[in-house]
Scaffold this motif. Structure first.
Motif, PDB file in Angstrom:
ATOM      1  N   LYS A 421       4.906   6.800  -7.164  1.00  0.00           N
ATOM      2  CA  LYS A 421       5.138   5.755  -6.163  1.00  0.00           C
ATOM      3  C   LYS A 421       3.849   5.177  -5.572  1.00  0.00           C
ATOM      4  N   GLY A 422       2.744   5.871  -5.776  1.00  0.00           N
ATOM      5  CA  GLY A 422       1.482   5.365  -5.243  1.00  0.00           C
ATOM      6  C   GLY A 422       1.218   5.715  -3.793  1.00  0.00           C
ATOM      7  N   THR A 423       2.003   6.618  -3.233  1.00  0.00           N
ATOM      8  CA  THR A 423       1.791   6.995  -1.834  1.00  0.00           C
ATOM      9  C   THR A 423       0.425   7.650  -1.636  1.00  0.00           C
ATOM     10  N   GLY A 424      -0.035   8.364  -2.660  1.00  0.00           N
ATOM     11  CA  GLY A 424      -1.357   8.978  -2.558  1.00  0.00           C
ATOM     12  C   GLY A 424      -2.461   7.945  -2.492  1.00  0.00           C
ATOM     13  N   LEU A 425      -2.270   6.805  -3.158  1.00  0.00           N
ATOM     14  CA  LEU A 425      -3.259   5.727  -3.099  1.00  0.00           C
ATOM     15  C   LEU A 425      -3.391   5.191  -1.680  1.00  0.00           C
ATOM     16  N   ILE A 426      -2.272   5.109  -0.970  1.00  0.00           N
ATOM     17  CA  ILE A 426      -2.303   4.604   0.414  1.00  0.00           C
ATOM     18  C   ILE A 426      -3.134   5.539   1.287  1.00  0.00           C
ATOM     19  N   GLN A 427      -2.872   6.847   1.200  1.00  0.00           N
ATOM     20  CA  GLN A 427      -3.629   7.803   2.001  1.00  0.00           C
ATOM     21  C   GLN A 427      -5.105   7.816   1.607  1.00  0.00           C
ATOM     22  N   LEU A 428      -5.364   7.626   0.325  1.00  0.00           N
ATOM     23  CA  LEU A 428      -6.751   7.568  -0.131  1.00  0.00           C
ATOM     24  C   LEU A 428      -7.465   6.368   0.488  1.00  0.00           C
ATOM     25  N   ALA A 429      -6.812   5.195   0.463  1.00  0.00           N
ATOM     26  CA  ALA A 429      -7.422   3.988   1.026  1.00  0.00           C
ATOM     27  C   ALA A 429      -7.610   4.106   2.524  1.00  0.00           C
ATOM     28  N   GLN A 430      -6.709   4.769   3.197  1.00  0.00           N
ATOM     29  CA  GLN A 430      -6.844   4.952   4.645  1.00  0.00           C
ATOM     30  C   GLN A 430      -8.028   5.842   4.987  1.00  0.00           C
ATOM     31  N   GLY A 431      -8.317   6.818   4.122  1.00  0.00           N
ATOM     32  CA  GLY A 431      -9.445   7.708   4.380  1.00  0.00           C
ATOM     33  C   GLY A 431     -10.769   7.136   3.929  1.00  0.00           C
ATOM     34  N   CYS A 432     -10.781   6.423   2.804  1.00  0.00           N
ATOM     35  CA  CYS A 432     -12.019   5.855   2.249  1.00  0.00           C
ATOM     36  C   CYS A 432     -12.132   4.403   2.697  1.00  0.00           C
ATOM     37  N   LYS A 433     -12.507   4.200   3.931  1.00  0.00           N
ATOM     38  CA  LYS A 433     -12.477   2.872   4.539  1.00  0.00           C
ATOM     39  C   LYS A 433     -13.568   1.942   4.008  1.00  0.00           C
ATOM     40  N   LEU A 455       0.549  -0.552  -3.775  1.00  0.00           N
ATOM     41  CA  LEU A 455      -0.691  -1.280  -4.066  1.00  0.00           C
ATOM     42  C   LEU A 455      -0.931  -2.376  -3.037  1.00  0.00           C
ATOM     43  N   GLN A 456       0.105  -3.084  -2.664  1.00  0.00           N
ATOM     44  CA  GLN A 456      -0.059  -4.144  -1.667  1.00  0.00           C
ATOM     45  C   GLN A 456      -0.502  -3.571  -0.322  1.00  0.00           C
ATOM     46  N   GLU A 457       0.011  -2.412   0.033  1.00  0.00           N
ATOM     47  CA  GLU A 457      -0.428  -1.785   1.280  1.00  0.00           C
ATOM     48  C   GLU A 457      -1.859  -1.270   1.161  1.00  0.00           C
ATOM     49  N   VAL A 458      -2.215  -0.777  -0.023  1.00  0.00           N
ATOM     50  CA  VAL A 458      -3.588  -0.328  -0.256  1.00  0.00           C
ATOM     51  C   VAL A 458      -4.570  -1.471  -0.019  1.00  0.00           C
ATOM     52  N   LEU A 459      -4.263  -2.649  -0.553  1.00  0.00           N
ATOM     53  CA  LEU A 459      -5.166  -3.803  -0.435  1.00  0.00           C
ATOM     54  C   LEU A 459      -5.348  -4.222   1.022  1.00  0.00           C
ATOM     55  N   VAL A 460      -4.342  -4.029   1.836  1.00  0.00           N
ATOM     56  CA  VAL A 460      -4.468  -4.356   3.261  1.00  0.00           C
ATOM     57  C   VAL A 460      -5.531  -3.488   3.923  1.00  0.00           C
ATOM     58  N   HIS A 461      -5.670  -2.248   3.453  1.00  0.00           N
ATOM     59  CA  HIS A 461      -6.651  -1.327   4.031  1.00  0.00           C
ATOM     60  C   HIS A 461      -8.055  -1.518   3.443  1.00  0.00           C
ATOM     61  N   CYS A 462      -8.153  -2.142   2.286  1.00  0.00           N
ATOM     62  CA  CYS A 462      -9.450  -2.257   1.600  1.00  0.00           C
ATOM     63  C   CYS A 462     -10.214  -3.486   2.081  1.00  0.00           C
ATOM     64  N   THR A 463     -10.601  -3.489   3.319  1.00  0.00           N
ATOM     65  CA  THR A 463     -11.267  -4.658   3.894  1.00  0.00           C
ATOM     66  C   THR A 463     -12.698  -4.836   3.413  1.00  0.00           C
ATOM     67  N   GLN A 464     -13.292  -3.793   2.832  1.00  0.00           N
ATOM     68  CA  GLN A 464     -14.673  -3.878   2.343  1.00  0.00           C
ATOM     69  C   GLN A 464     -14.748  -4.085   0.833  1.00  0.00           C
TER      70      GLN A 464
END
Length: 598
Positions: A421-433, A455-464
């Motif tokens: 489901k990619g839930t781990g990607l979300i937590q990864l993106a939240q930690g690796c700002k 993936l769409q939620e991951v991209l929201v966190h990847c501001t850099q």
């Protein structure tokens, strides 16, 4: 913390009497500020502000090392003026990837007689101009990254022959990269490396040669005179040549080694546990290590001491790591432990690596047997390779734990069917700002994309985020995807590869037009050739004038003429993002600090 900031109460009259302008800063402070401004902007704009700024812009701390790589706003006029102004001071010049600059602009480098390190990889330089550039410099570093072709190979052989007869004083780096099948090794190569290594007071600091050019005897001769700081033996396919065995069996001090690429030769190299531990003991200060095409085997250990992550966790200085996933290296998290509420980090196979190398900035996890659908010299792959069962051990829970790598800047994940489901990607993106480069390929099921929402939620966190490469057989680049991608306001390069994928032209065009930092958009998907060409033309016609470095390629992935299109693409984008490959320890680290010391 924001609530603790107090607003200062000042009298308006006192503010006007005590105001401080930027011109009141000391020269030291101003120079530190100016270091963050591109070199060409200093000469074209900043030095016109006032006499003080003009003097500061010509300070040797700003003009000794010129870096134009990825300065996409640098025009021909600006670079010509820059080189004219600083010609007497420049010692290192990096213009790699400046594919939009004309050859006449780069020829201005001949004015810079003091240059000791020059990189014009991927630039529009003819053989004649290249000859003049090499003849005008006292080179300490020779690097050649060639496109396929007999003309380029012949030219390289001529240069190597000249160098072998008269090695430039202080030449300490020899890096030669030739994609595809390696040409026959010129006889001059062995003589050149021998002369480099045997020169008085000289140590070969960087060495990379194509495939069959490097063998055990040649590497042994280099090691006999000292260990390089950078060694790339990726894809070396000389029969009977095992680079790791040569390194460990040479009986030499390997502690100077900082960057090592053991990406494997023909097929995949096999490495046992004792070899890994011996390598870690011999090279305790390794910063970059690539084992992406190396199989690791061991007997099942009692605990985790025998696992590869435990051995690599002893490399306290490690910053970049590429690792093959698909052999019995990892212990999967215990389901019972998860149900009992145990911390996933404690049960994770990555725990020793997280504890020993908390400052990892670059990580690649590539499933065994992975092949991108878009190789360089062959037609697109029409059938996805089967994943190794061991790759399934890396799932969402494992990826979530990687969020503890707070310094992670570059991440590649490929061929991991255990990611559902990619839930781990979300937590990864939240930690690796501060994640700046993200490459995802063939995650989860290949028949559908199960992690679209994640993936769409991951991209929201990847501001850099600066670079994004996404490869999935059935990916839909729709309006929702581009809307999420719009949160990555610093995005410079985007590459989408999807054999049966679709895209919405209006959404793609709107995204590229409003993303003012974007200078590369490569989309190789399904759809008709007419639709692809229409989108590409729309973007180039509307944006080329305002973005001179803009590279837009939209083309059907399975089209028979794709190879011709690839050959016309800028080499820097092609090698750095469009084509999938392991990039850890692929390039030697810059020798700016060494040049300063000299």
């Amino acid at each position: 913390m924001d609530n603790q900031i107090e607003t200062a109460q000042c009298c308006p009259d006192s503010v006007s009497q005590c105001s401080v302008t930027i011109s009141d800063f000391s020269d030291e402070i101003m120079l530190n500020i100016l270091r963050y401004i591109p070199s060409h902007d200093l000469m074209v704009s900043v030095n016109r502000v006032c006499q003080k700024f003009r003097t500061l812009c010509l300070d040797k701390s700003l003009t000794t090392h010129i870096h134009l790589h990825k300065e996409y706003s640098a025009t021909d006029e600006a670079v010509k003026r820059l080189l004219k102004e600083v010609s007497g001071d420049v010692r290192t010049l990096n213009a790699s990837g400046c594919y939009w600059l004309s050859g006449s602009t780069l020829e201005q480098v001949t004015r810079c007689s003091g240059v000791v390190r020059l990189d014009v990889t991927g630039c529009r330089v003819t053989p004649t101009r290249l000859s003049r550039l090499l003849g005008s410099q006292n080179l300490r570093w020779f690097s050649a990254r060639l496109a396929p072709g007999e003309v380029n190979r012949t030219l390289l052989a001529l240069y190597l022959a000249v160098f072998s007869l008269s090695v430039p004083s202080g030449l300490a780096g020899l890096v030669v990269f030739v994609p595809g099948p390696a040409p026959p090794r010129p006889g001059a190569v062995a003589a050149l490396t021998e002369r480099m290594a045997a020169a008085d007071g000289s140590i070969v600091r960087a060495l990379q040669l194509p495939r069959t050019w490097l063998d055990g005897a040649m590497l042994g001769r280099v090691l006999a005179h000292g260990c390089p700081a950078y060694l790339n033996v990726s894809r070396c396919s000389t029969p009977g040549f095992n680079p790791l065995h040569v390194l460990l069996g040479a009986g030499r001090d390997l502690s100077p080694l900082r960057s090592l690429n053991l990406r494997g030769g023909k097929g995949e190299e096999t490495m046992d546990g004792e070899s890994v531990r011996a390598l870690v003991r011999a090279c305790p200060d390794l910063v970059r290590l690539n084992l992406s095409a190396t199989h690791y085997h061991h007997a099942p250990p009692a605990g985790q001491d025998g696992h590869l992550c435990r051995a690599l966790g002893c490399l306290a200085h490690l910053r970049s790591l590429a690792r093959r996933v698909g052999v019995p290296i990892y212990q999967p998290c215990s389901e019972d432990a998860a149900h009992q509420g145990e911390d996933p980090a404690e049960a994770s196979c990555f725990r020793p690596l997280l504890e020993g190398c908390p400052h990892l900035a670059e990580l690649e996890l590539i499933g065994a047997g992975f092949s991108s659908a878009m190789p360089r010299n062959e037609p697109a792959i029409r059938k996805d390779p089967a994943a190794c069962p061991w790759s399934c051990l890396i799932g969402d829970a494992q990826l979530a734990v990687l969020g503890k790598l707070r310094f992670l800047r570059r991440l590649t994940l490929a061929h991991l069917p255990g990611v559902l489901k990619g839930t781990g990607l979300i937590q990864l993106a939240q930690g690796c700002k501060d994640l700046q480069a993200l490459s995802l390929a063939n995650l989860g099921s290949l028949k559908t994309v199960n992690y679209t929402q994640a993936l769409q939620e991951v991209l929201v966190h990847c501001t850099q985020l600066r670079d994004l490469r996404l490869e999935q057989p059935y990916f839909n680049a729709n309006a929702a995807f581009f809307e999420a991608l719009a949160h990555c306001r610093r995005l410079r390069r985007l590459c989408l590869v999807s054999r049966h994928g679709t895209f919405q032209p209006a959404a793609a065009a709107a995204f590229v037009q409003r993303s003012t930092s974007l200078i590369m958009c490569h989309m190789f998907m399904g759809g008709t050739l007419a639709a692809c060409k229409a989108l590409q033309k729309t973007l180039l016609d509307s944006l080329s004038a305002s973005r001179p470095a803009l590279s837009v390629v939209v083309y059907p992935l399975l089209h028979e003429d794709l190879g011709h299109v690839i050959r016309e693409m800028p080499l820097c984008h092609l090698d750095e993002i469009t084509l999938f490959k392991s990039r850890v320890a692929e390039e030697p680290p810059l020798l700016v600090e060494e040049a300063r010391a000299d």
